[in-house]
Design an enzyme around this catalytic site. Structure first.
Site, PDB file in Angstrom:
ATOM      1  N   ARG A  37       0.842  -1.192   0.000  1.00  0.00           N
ATOM      2  CA  ARG A  37       0.000   0.000   0.000  1.00  0.00           C
ATOM      3  C   ARG A  37       0.881   1.247   0.000  1.00  0.00           C
ATOM      4  NH1 ARG A  37      -1.923  -3.620   3.900  1.00  0.00           N
ATOM      5  NH2 ARG A  37      -4.010  -4.459   3.510  1.00  0.00           N
TER       6      ARG A  37
ATOM      7  N   LYS B  67      -2.158  -2.423   7.905  1.00  0.00           N
ATOM      8  CA  LYS B  67      -3.329  -2.028   8.678  1.00  0.00           C
ATOM      9  C   LYS B  67      -3.226  -2.565  10.101  1.00  0.00           C
ATOM     10  CE  LYS B  67      -6.678  -1.731   4.910  1.00  0.00           C
ATOM     11  NZ  LYS B  67      -7.975  -2.217   4.408  1.00  0.00           N
TER      12      LYS B  67
ATOM     13  N   HIS C 172      -2.665   2.375  -5.682  1.00  0.00           N
ATOM     14  CA  HIS C 172      -3.470   1.193  -5.365  1.00  0.00           C
ATOM     15  C   HIS C 172      -3.695   0.344  -6.611  1.00  0.00           C
ATOM     16  CE1 HIS C 172      -5.474  -0.496  -1.855  1.00  0.00           C
ATOM     17  NE2 HIS C 172      -6.395  -0.966  -2.665  1.00  0.00           N
TER      18      HIS C 172
ATOM     19  N   ARG D  97      -0.943  -1.968  -6.871  1.00  0.00           N
ATOM     20  CA  ARG D  97      -1.146  -3.086  -5.930  1.00  0.00           C
ATOM     21  C   ARG D  97      -2.030  -4.151  -6.577  1.00  0.00           C
ATOM     22  NH1 ARG D  97      -1.225  -4.488  -0.449  1.00  0.00           N
ATOM     23  NH2 ARG D  97      -3.207  -5.191   0.438  1.00  0.00           N
TER      24      ARG D  97
ATOM     25  N   HIS E 252      -3.355  -9.207   3.401  1.00  0.00           N
ATOM     26  CA  HIS E 252      -4.801  -9.299   3.543  1.00  0.00           C
ATOM     27  C   HIS E 252      -5.158 -10.135   4.773  1.00  0.00           C
ATOM     28  CE1 HIS E 252      -5.597  -8.514  -1.010  1.00  0.00           C
ATOM     29  NE2 HIS E 252      -5.543  -7.401  -0.323  1.00  0.00           N
TER      30      HIS E 252
ATOM     31  N   TYR F 243      -8.993 -11.138  -7.000  1.00  0.00           N
ATOM     32  CA  TYR F 243      -8.075 -11.032  -8.124  1.00  0.00           C
ATOM     33  C   TYR F 243      -8.179 -12.232  -9.046  1.00  0.00           C
ATOM     34  CZ  TYR F 243      -6.140  -7.276  -5.356  1.00  0.00           C
ATOM     35  OH  TYR F 243      -6.000  -6.112  -4.642  1.00  0.00           O
TER      36      TYR F 243
END
Length: 332
Positions: A183, A207, A278, A281, A304, A313
């Protein structure tokens, strides 16, 4: 430099910069008990959860809108919040034409807030625990083809041919973004000593400040070496600290600068979609899966929390396969 500078990655449910949060200028119109709770909640987000500033703003905007709605219904304290009030707030948002994605995010904001109210004893029971929300439409992310990704890097390398430090920095940032799928908030938070050139891995904080180690390839390694040895020393100042990537004034580069770089250089690639960091990414994840990487590995690489997030994806790669089949097979 203190590790606190890493507070750039977004916190769920905001994965990107939020631009449609409820306005916060209604705080002064709230009853004093509600305004006081809102202030306590802001301190909780900033100090206890260590949430990024933009995410704090988005959370507070949504919650302010909720409390304003509750006040218009006659409530003066958060103890009166109930499921009916939460649902009527979302219904009002829907009547104003808010998208399903926005409604879903605001419902999440409400649930996080009411869970905190219950946990801190400000309400007897959590009314948000039973609050549903519309699922946002799942759209396939735009990604670059492999040749477009190469053209993007080549455009950056051509710009860096004058030997200036900014060009060397931009090449290194693009190589690292595409090589790792990290990110943009993770990229700008990297310190010099987070890069391990012996193993070609970099430590990033994602995150929730979760740490992970991500590998990168030889092109990214070479670009990083050139930046660290030739470019960074020309921009470094007394206040640069340990930041790996620096802005023109020598301070840690910000996310807006990285986005500007990506958009500007992609404009030089004929036919390429206008993506931000992004998008790189998404591109990295898609190319990994197309190259045979398994979902679990890609999940770990991207950081993730859920495999379901990574599985989106696979839809991109399947969609590409379907188009290729329809174009190439005589009986498609």
């Amino acid at each position: 430099m203190a590790r606190g500078v890493r507070r750039t990655a977004s916190d769920p449910p905001y994965d990107r910069v939020v631009t449609d949060a409820e306005p916060t200028d209604r705080t002064a119109e709230l009853p004093e008990p509600m305004a006081r709770v809102l202030g306590d909640y802001e301190r909780h987000l900033r100090s206890e959860r260590d949430v990024a500033p933009l995410t704090v703003k988005a959370y507070l905007g949504d919650v302010t809108g909720l409390l304003d709605h509750a006040h218009r219904l006659g409530l003066t304290e958060v103890a009166g919040l109930d499921l009916r009030t939460l649902r009527s707030w979302l219904a009002r948002q829907q009547s104003m034409g808010r998208s399903r994605t926005t409604l879903s995010r605001r419902a999440t904001s409400a649930r996080v807030f009411t869970a905190w109210l219950a946990r801190t004893g400000r309400v007897a029971a959590d009314p948000g625990s039973a609050l549903g929300s519309p699922k946002p439409h799942q759209t396939l992310p735009d990604v670059l083809r492999a040749d477009e990704a190469r053209a993007l890097i080549e455009a950056a390398i051509e710009q860096a041919a004058d030997g200036g430090p900014i060009g060397l920095r931009d090449v290194a940032m693009l190589e690292l973004l595409y090589a790792t799928g990290m990110r943009v908030g993770e990229l700008v938070g990297i310190d010099v000593d987070d890069v391990d050139r012996d193993r070609n891995v970099v430590r990033v904080f994602g995150k929730g400040r979760k740490e992970r180690t991500v590998p990168f390839g030889h092109p990214a390694a070479a670009a990083l070496d050139r930046w660290r040895s030739t470019g960074r020393p020309l921009l470094a100042v007394e206040g640069s600290g340990a930041a790996l990537f620096l802005g023109a004034r020598g301070k840690r580069v910000d996310q807006r600068t990285v986005r500007t770089v990506v958009h500007r250089l992609l404009a030089a690639v004929p036919g390429a979609p206008d993506l931000g960091p992004h998008g790189l990414r998404h591109t990295a994840a898609t190319h990994l899966l197309e190259g045979g990487a398994d979902l679990r590995s890609v999940q770990e690489l991207l950081g993730h929390a859920s495999l379901a997030t990574t599985q989106r994806y696979t839809h991109v790669t399947t969609d590409r396969l379907r188009r290729a089949y329809q174009q190439a097979h005589p009986r498609a």
